[in-house]
Write an enzyme that holds these catalytic residues in place. Sequence first.
Site, PDB file in Angstrom:
ATOM      1  CG  HIS A  95      34.161   2.497 -23.069  1.00  0.00           C
ATOM      2  ND1 HIS A  95      33.746   2.493 -24.377  1.00  0.00           N
ATOM      3  CD2 HIS A  95      35.356   2.159 -23.049  1.00  0.00           C
ATOM      4  CE1 HIS A  95      34.830   1.897 -25.125  1.00  0.00           C
ATOM      5  NE2 HIS A  95      35.733   1.795 -24.311  1.00  0.00           N
ATOM      6  CE1 TYR A 151      25.073  -1.282 -23.452  1.00  0.00           C
ATOM      7  CE2 TYR A 151      26.779  -0.274 -22.174  1.00  0.00           C
ATOM      8  CZ  TYR A 151      26.461  -1.112 -23.225  1.00  0.00           C
ATOM      9  OH  TYR A 151      27.561  -1.741 -23.935  1.00  0.00           O
ATOM     10  CE1 TYR A 159      26.328  -0.811 -27.401  1.00  0.00           C
ATOM     11  CE2 TYR A 159      25.079  -3.102 -27.937  1.00  0.00           C
ATOM     12  CZ  TYR A 159      25.875  -2.202 -27.226  1.00  0.00           C
ATOM     13  OH  TYR A 159      26.493  -3.043 -26.394  1.00  0.00           O
TER      14      TYR A 159
END
Length: 388
Positions: A72, A384, A200
């Site tokens: 991703h 992240y 999210y």
Amino acid sequence: MRTQVAIIGAGPAGLLLSHLLHLKGIESVVLESRSREEIEATIRAGVLEQGTMDILTEAGVGERMKREGALHHGIELSFGGRRHRIDLSELTGKAITVYAQHEVIKDLVAARLAAQGSILFGVSEVSPQDIDTDNPSVSFLHAGEKHMLRADFVAGCDGFHGVSRPAVPESVRQDYQRIYPFGWFGILVESAPSSDELIYVQHERGFALVSTRSPTVQRLYFQCDPKDSVDNWSDDRIWNELHTRLENSDGWRVKEGKIFQKGIIGMRSFVSTPMQHGRLFLAGDAAHIVPPTGAKGMNLAVGDVKLLSRAIEAFYRKSSGELLAAYTDHALKRVWRAEYFSWWMTSMLHTFADASPFQQQLQRAELENVVNSRALSTALAENYVGAF
Ligand code: RFL
Ligand code: PHB
């Protein structure tokens, strides 16, 4: 029974440590309280940082992850009915892979067994002994018989509820903790992915997360009362809640499918220090917990055992205890940054029942800042993907 490193727990931390040590010619025995079938079927994490993928690949256990995992390059933040993309790869040059933790476990168990590694499943009454001497051991029951495993080191990789952390005397231990007033309701669904990337969601009814497992299985979560029961949630009620929280101005809808697993998890931030005492070294969830919003837990476990395996190797190869002595300091630096990031993501995206209208407006303003400022988007992206 004797080995060089006695490892308690066959989660990602324990299994990978055993394998990394094996690759350096160091022997270990892994003691696991559950069965192989159980550890290979427990649904947990899904997001692997680039650094985690690199370590698994270097260790020769990354082949299936590369083939079956999904790379991703971005994530989306959704609030106010609009989705905003954070381009992880453009901002950091790195990406993440979505590949289930229990698949990593299967790959590690297979690699350990193929290399004649020793994993004892179904052990009980596990107890680290004499850890403040140079001859520690672990006593345990296996197939009805009592055993003593003598070793040079004991690695406590037995998760948050294990026996290793309590073996560090309370007089030298300091625990830091925050328990959040909400949990996550997680489901597994038979359907095609609803989105190419993780979403999210911040919504007044609470957080939600759209994740994936494979082209035919999806993973979805929504914020709930941690004391709620899955029995209160019919499939219809779950889909209604998800559709409401995921409602979007562009008409996008999450795909429904057969729900074949439901569960509720609590959320906490936790760090125990020191991560070592005498010849006992803690790694992974045994020493620290993050709320899952930052997707960091398994990645931290992998980071810990990379450090620990290097330190143990230096002890045998160069007779140097320097890296071992520095293990807590080295590991906690990364751990605390991940604790901060996970707390920040959690605070920014969840609904707090006691938030004043003023705090609610600030929360929205923070999200606006993050998606509109390249600097703040980059900070989120770096954390992240684990760019440090
Ligand atoms: P584990 O995986 O808990 O493994 C510990 C093992 O030790 C065994 N054990 C014992 N064995 C012998 N004697 C005893 N006395 C024992 N007591 C326990 C247990 O049976 C078990 O097999 O710890 P480890 O290896 O430190 O790994 C940590 C990770 O599992 C954890 O941090 C992640 O799953 C957290 N997490 C996520 N991490 C990520 O990096 N990315 C994610 O996307 C992510 N999502 C998640 C998550 C955790 C979740 N839950 C359920 C807490 C999503 C969820 C829903
Ligand atoms: C998951 O797919 O289980 C998952 C993904 C991202 C998170 C937490 C869990 O932040």
